[in-house]
Scaffold this active site. Sequence first.
Site, PDB file in Angstrom:
ATOM      1  N   CYS A  90       1.043  -1.389  -0.213  1.00 33.18           N
ATOM      2  CA  CYS A  90      -0.479  -0.051  -0.309  1.00 33.18           C
ATOM      3  C   CYS A  90       1.288   1.167  -0.251  1.00 33.18           C
ATOM      4  O   CYS A  90       1.428   1.600   0.440  1.00 33.18           O
ATOM      5  CB  CYS A  90      -1.215   0.223   1.395  1.00 33.18           C
ATOM      6  N   HIS A  91       0.242   2.181  -0.243  1.00 32.00           N
ATOM      7  CA  HIS A  91       0.845   3.844  -0.319  1.00 32.00           C
ATOM      8  C   HIS A  91       0.626   3.813   0.808  1.00 32.00           C
ATOM      9  O   HIS A  91       0.039   4.153   1.137  1.00 32.00           O
ATOM     10  CB  HIS A  91       0.638   4.235  -2.076  1.00 32.00           C
ATOM     11  N   MET A 127      -8.181  -0.169   0.474  1.00 29.40           N
ATOM     12  CA  MET A 127      -7.130  -0.396   1.999  1.00 29.40           C
ATOM     13  C   MET A 127      -7.765  -0.483   3.518  1.00 29.40           C
ATOM     14  O   MET A 127      -7.845  -0.789   4.574  1.00 29.40           O
ATOM     15  CB  MET A 127      -6.014  -1.151   1.569  1.00 29.40           C
ATOM     16  N   GLU A 128      -7.924   1.199   2.988  1.00 32.34           N
ATOM     17  CA  GLU A 128      -7.405   1.998   4.462  1.00 32.34           C
ATOM     18  C   GLU A 128      -9.459   1.897   4.307  1.00 32.34           C
ATOM     19  O   GLU A 128      -9.119   1.623   6.210  1.00 32.34           O
ATOM     20  CB  GLU A 128      -7.248   3.789   4.246  1.00 32.34           C
ATOM     21  N   ASP A 142     -12.214  -5.956  21.635  1.00 28.91           N
ATOM     22  CA  ASP A 142     -10.742  -5.648  22.990  1.00 28.91           C
ATOM     23  C   ASP A 142     -11.720  -5.409  24.222  1.00 28.91           C
ATOM     24  O   ASP A 142     -11.102  -6.043  25.452  1.00 28.91           O
ATOM     25  CB  ASP A 142      -9.812  -5.183  22.263  1.00 28.91           C
TER      26      ASP A 142
END
Length: 177
Positions: A90-91, A127-128, A142
């Site tokens: 990824c950039h 992707m982000e 969590d």
Amino acid sequence: MVNLEQKTAWKRGIKMELTHFDENGKARMVDVTEKQDTVREATAVGKITVSQAVYDAIEQGTVGKGDVLGVATTAGVMGAKRTADLIPMCHILPITNCQVHFEMAPKELAVYCSCTVKVTGKTGVEMEALTGVSVALLTIYDMCKALDKSMEIGEIYLQKKTGGKSGLVENIKKGVQ
């Protein structure tokens, strides 16, 4: 050595080369130097299914670790901003906006999450958005795992993207609108 057929994918009946491999089949980052900057936006969605006790604690704000959805919102934004640190090819992108939203679904005992990321740049933010929604849902897990370790995270997918060469792509299913 990877043969060229292994580097080829089909999209809408059109043969496309997989761009993250060089001519020898080695992984590489795609060179976007010559691409024009465009406004790009992507939305990813997912959900976490929880027990009745966890659902009630999230809704009533009684989870011992604090405001679950508030912390998960921040975590989702942070995850989106750190995607290039996690996904090797990824950039690094100058994200201009990131919004994380939740929708409680009492009949399903689920929390739906959406993450929308925006950038003006040479490559997209799919992707982000996917990383942001994943990190937000992991944060819910969590923060609530002391109450229930059988929670299930799933149905994470790209719902919509705009901008770039492929333009508008939509994959509308159940999720946060």
